[in-house]
Scaffold this motif. Structure first.
Motif, PDB file in Angstrom:
ATOM      1  N   GLU A  27       1.775  -1.792  -6.606  1.00  0.00           N
ATOM      2  CA  GLU A  27       2.211  -0.940  -5.505  1.00  0.00           C
ATOM      3  C   GLU A  27       1.163   0.126  -5.206  1.00  0.00           C
ATOM      4  O   GLU A  27       0.408   0.541  -6.079  1.00  0.00           O
ATOM      5  CB  GLU A  27       3.546  -0.272  -5.855  1.00  0.00           C
ATOM      6  CG  GLU A  27       4.667  -1.257  -6.097  1.00  0.00           C
ATOM      7  CD  GLU A  27       5.942  -0.582  -6.563  1.00  0.00           C
ATOM      8  OE1 GLU A  27       5.962   0.674  -6.604  1.00  0.00           O
ATOM      9  OE2 GLU A  27       6.913  -1.286  -6.884  1.00  0.00           O
ATOM     10  N   ARG A  28       1.142   0.566  -3.968  1.00  0.00           N
ATOM     11  CA  ARG A  28       0.216   1.628  -3.587  1.00  0.00           C
ATOM     12  C   ARG A  28       0.560   2.918  -4.350  1.00  0.00           C
ATOM     13  O   ARG A  28       1.720   3.290  -4.479  1.00  0.00           O
ATOM     14  CB  ARG A  28       0.271   1.891  -2.088  1.00  0.00           C
ATOM     15  CG  ARG A  28      -0.461   0.832  -1.275  1.00  0.00           C
ATOM     16  CD  ARG A  28      -0.493   1.202   0.200  1.00  0.00           C
ATOM     17  NE  ARG A  28      -1.239   0.211   0.975  1.00  0.00           N
ATOM     18  CZ  ARG A  28      -2.525   0.309   1.246  1.00  0.00           C
ATOM     19  NH1 ARG A  28      -3.219   1.331   0.790  1.00  0.00           N
ATOM     20  NH2 ARG A  28      -3.137  -0.621   1.963  1.00  0.00           N
ATOM     21  N   GLY A  29      -0.471   3.573  -4.853  1.00  0.00           N
ATOM     22  CA  GLY A  29      -0.297   4.857  -5.516  1.00  0.00           C
ATOM     23  C   GLY A  29       0.051   4.791  -6.981  1.00  0.00           C
ATOM     24  O   GLY A  29       0.164   5.826  -7.630  1.00  0.00           O
ATOM     25  N   VAL A  62      -5.649  -8.007  -1.259  1.00  0.00           N
ATOM     26  CA  VAL A  62      -5.981  -6.699  -1.823  1.00  0.00           C
ATOM     27  C   VAL A  62      -6.204  -5.755  -0.650  1.00  0.00           C
ATOM     28  O   VAL A  62      -7.075  -5.997   0.192  1.00  0.00           O
ATOM     29  CB  VAL A  62      -7.232  -6.770  -2.711  1.00  0.00           C
ATOM     30  CG1 VAL A  62      -7.608  -5.386  -3.230  1.00  0.00           C
ATOM     31  CG2 VAL A  62      -7.006  -7.728  -3.883  1.00  0.00           C
ATOM     32  N   LEU A  63      -5.377  -4.705  -0.566  1.00  0.00           N
ATOM     33  CA  LEU A  63      -5.390  -3.804   0.596  1.00  0.00           C
ATOM     34  C   LEU A  63      -5.250  -4.591   1.891  1.00  0.00           C
ATOM     35  O   LEU A  63      -5.897  -4.305   2.904  1.00  0.00           O
ATOM     36  CB  LEU A  63      -6.667  -2.958   0.614  1.00  0.00           C
ATOM     37  CG  LEU A  63      -6.889  -2.057  -0.616  1.00  0.00           C
ATOM     38  CD1 LEU A  63      -8.194  -1.288  -0.476  1.00  0.00           C
ATOM     39  CD2 LEU A  63      -5.725  -1.099  -0.826  1.00  0.00           C
ATOM     40  N   GLY A  64      -4.401  -5.617   1.834  1.00  0.00           N
ATOM     41  CA  GLY A  64      -4.084  -6.400   3.021  1.00  0.00           C
ATOM     42  C   GLY A  64      -5.108  -7.429   3.418  1.00  0.00           C
ATOM     43  O   GLY A  64      -4.971  -8.075   4.464  1.00  0.00           O
ATOM     44  N   THR A  65      -6.147  -7.632   2.596  1.00  0.00           N
ATOM     45  CA  THR A  65      -7.241  -8.539   2.936  1.00  0.00           C
ATOM     46  C   THR A  65      -7.489  -9.512   1.793  1.00  0.00           C
ATOM     47  O   THR A  65      -7.374  -9.153   0.617  1.00  0.00           O
ATOM     48  CB  THR A  65      -8.531  -7.738   3.211  1.00  0.00           C
ATOM     49  OG1 THR A  65      -8.313  -6.854   4.315  1.00  0.00           O
ATOM     50  CG2 THR A  65      -9.707  -8.650   3.515  1.00  0.00           C
ATOM     51  N   GLU A 149      -9.380   3.744  -1.738  1.00  0.00           N
ATOM     52  CA  GLU A 149      -7.925   3.666  -1.813  1.00  0.00           C
ATOM     53  C   GLU A 149      -7.487   3.027  -3.124  1.00  0.00           C
ATOM     54  O   GLU A 149      -6.388   3.292  -3.621  1.00  0.00           O
ATOM     55  CB  GLU A 149      -7.393   2.834  -0.650  1.00  0.00           C
ATOM     56  CG  GLU A 149      -7.728   3.395   0.721  1.00  0.00           C
ATOM     57  CD  GLU A 149      -7.391   2.413   1.823  1.00  0.00           C
ATOM     58  OE1 GLU A 149      -6.284   1.824   1.785  1.00  0.00           O
ATOM     59  OE2 GLU A 149      -8.231   2.207   2.717  1.00  0.00           O
ATOM     60  N   LEU A 150      -8.353   2.173  -3.673  1.00  0.00           N
ATOM     61  CA  LEU A 150      -8.045   1.408  -4.881  1.00  0.00           C
ATOM     62  C   LEU A 150      -9.232   1.490  -5.821  1.00  0.00           C
ATOM     63  O   LEU A 150     -10.376   1.235  -5.423  1.00  0.00           O
ATOM     64  CB  LEU A 150      -7.756  -0.048  -4.509  1.00  0.00           C
ATOM     65  CG  LEU A 150      -7.606  -1.065  -5.635  1.00  0.00           C
ATOM     66  CD1 LEU A 150      -6.420  -0.723  -6.534  1.00  0.00           C
ATOM     67  CD2 LEU A 150      -7.438  -2.474  -5.049  1.00  0.00           C
ATOM     68  N   LEU A 151      -8.970   1.850  -7.090  1.00  0.00           N
ATOM     69  CA  LEU A 151     -10.024   2.015  -8.079  1.00  0.00           C
ATOM     70  C   LEU A 151      -9.766   1.087  -9.263  1.00  0.00           C
ATOM     71  O   LEU A 151      -8.686   1.095  -9.847  1.00  0.00           O
ATOM     72  CB  LEU A 151     -10.069   3.466  -8.564  1.00  0.00           C
ATOM     73  CG  LEU A 151     -11.096   3.825  -9.635  1.00  0.00           C
ATOM     74  CD1 LEU A 151     -12.517   3.634  -9.114  1.00  0.00           C
ATOM     75  CD2 LEU A 151     -10.878   5.258 -10.110  1.00  0.00           C
ATOM     76  N   PHE A 152     -10.777   0.274  -9.622  1.00  0.00           N
ATOM     77  CA  PHE A 152     -10.708  -0.597 -10.789  1.00  0.00           C
ATOM     78  C   PHE A 152     -11.461   0.067 -11.945  1.00  0.00           C
ATOM     79  O   PHE A 152     -12.646   0.398 -11.813  1.00  0.00           O
ATOM     80  CB  PHE A 152     -11.342  -1.959 -10.493  1.00  0.00           C
ATOM     81  CG  PHE A 152     -10.586  -2.801  -9.499  1.00  0.00           C
ATOM     82  CD1 PHE A 152      -9.547  -3.616  -9.910  1.00  0.00           C
ATOM     83  CD2 PHE A 152     -10.918  -2.766  -8.145  1.00  0.00           C
ATOM     84  CE1 PHE A 152      -8.861  -4.401  -8.991  1.00  0.00           C
ATOM     85  CE2 PHE A 152     -10.236  -3.548  -7.226  1.00  0.00           C
ATOM     86  CZ  PHE A 152      -9.198  -4.367  -7.649  1.00  0.00           C
ATOM     87  N   ILE A 182      -4.760   2.733  -9.003  1.00  0.00           N
ATOM     88  CA  ILE A 182      -5.698   2.458 -10.090  1.00  0.00           C
ATOM     89  C   ILE A 182      -5.254   1.223 -10.857  1.00  0.00           C
ATOM     90  O   ILE A 182      -4.086   1.108 -11.252  1.00  0.00           O
ATOM     91  CB  ILE A 182      -5.803   3.666 -11.043  1.00  0.00           C
ATOM     92  CG1 ILE A 182      -6.354   4.888 -10.298  1.00  0.00           C
ATOM     93  CG2 ILE A 182      -6.680   3.329 -12.254  1.00  0.00           C
ATOM     94  CD1 ILE A 182      -6.324   6.168 -11.101  1.00  0.00           C
ATOM     95  N   VAL A 183      -6.190   0.295 -11.044  1.00  0.00           N
ATOM     96  CA  VAL A 183      -5.968  -0.865 -11.907  1.00  0.00           C
ATOM     97  C   VAL A 183      -6.854  -0.679 -13.136  1.00  0.00           C
ATOM     98  O   VAL A 183      -8.072  -0.561 -13.024  1.00  0.00           O
ATOM     99  CB  VAL A 183      -6.308  -2.189 -11.192  1.00  0.00           C
ATOM    100  CG1 VAL A 183      -6.195  -3.368 -12.163  1.00  0.00           C
ATOM    101  CG2 VAL A 183      -5.375  -2.393 -10.005  1.00  0.00           C
TER     102      VAL A 183
END
Length: 276
Positions: A27-29, A62-65, A149-152, A182-183
């Protein structure tokens, strides 16, 4: 929209099935931790999500793509902190972060990134003069300077001493509070418990359990072990009512009374042991 959606993900290397039908939602966030032993399929899964490896089968967004078809605009929306990173030893911290900021269309302010990563006092120090923990903070600065928006985060605290690990945890919590998804992959169960909103355990290329740190693998409802010693010797029982057992023993001459609830590590080892 979820940050990550995966259905039926598969990847094979010759006769080796590294990933065997994974379903996953982030989920986002949220901070999501992916746990598993070496060779379980974690790295392959994360590399597919990052767009660095092709998949054989499955739906991935991932982020809609679809990361397998993503371009530069999508890549600017994610940040990656690898387990090992190369650095420009002769550049200062500020020079390094400023250089990487130039790769992104809407980077964060360089000094703000240095501040949030706890490097303000080292901004003008050369990378080669930093400690291992400080260099890791530089890695994170480079991962977030593009305002992802997303950090690995791949094994972010490997080799850290306890104090450096706790400082790094505080940094991750700050980023999460700012709304960054964050993943996290880690071998440290205390790290996953401290940071993750949810986590999944992967073994043998499959997700074998998923949940919050408190509920993973039935942990919240698992039986407790109560142990004590009295005149008849040492006793140990498994019970769903540890409070009741302790109450019954309260008026007796006992010593060494202990109540052990299954830890996240206990549950994790049971889960990966069941797949071997």
């Amino acid at each position: 929209m979820n940050a990550i959606e995966v259905r039926g993900l598969r990847k094979r290397y010759g006769d080796t099935h590294a990933v065997q039908g994974i379903d996953l939602t982030v989920e986002r966030g949220e901070v999501f931790a992916l746990l598993g032993p070496n060779g379980a399929g974690k790295t392959t899964t994360v590399e597919i999500l990052e767009g660095h490896r092709d998949r054989d089968e499955g739906f991935v967004k991932v982020l809609g793509t679809d990361p397998g078809e993503a371009g530069r605009a999508w890549r600017a929306r994610i940040g990656i902190v690898l387990q090992t990173a190369t650095d420009a030893a002769e550049l200062t911290v500020r020079e390094t972060v400023r250089h990487f900021a130039g790769y992104y269309p809407r980077p964060r302010r360089v000094d703000d990134v240095i501040e949030v990563c706890g490097l303000a006092e080292k901004a003008d120090a050369r990378i080669r003069s930093l400690s291992g923990g400080q260099r890791r903070r530089v890695d994170v600065a480079l991962g977030i300077v593009g305002d992802p928006e997303l950090l690995f985060l791949d094994e972010p605290t490997t080799g850290f001493d306890p104090q450096a690990r706790r400082q790094f945890w505080a940094l991750v919590q700050t980023l999460a509070a700012e709304g960054t998804t964050i993943v996290l992959t880690t071998h440290y169960l205390d790290e996953a418990e401290a940071l993750a909103d949810r986590l999944a355990v992967i073994a043998g290329g499959r997700i074998v359990a998923e949940g919050t740190p408190a509920t993973l693998g039935g942990r919240a409802t698992a039986a407790a072990t109560v142990s004590w010693t009295d005149a008849d010797g040492h006793h140990e029982i498994s019970t769903d009512d540890p409070a009741g057992v302790v109450a019954r023993l309260a008026g007796q001459a006992v010593s060494g009374l202990k109540v052990h609830q299954p830890s996240l590590e206990d549950v994790y080892l049971d889960l990966i042991g069941a797949t071997r």
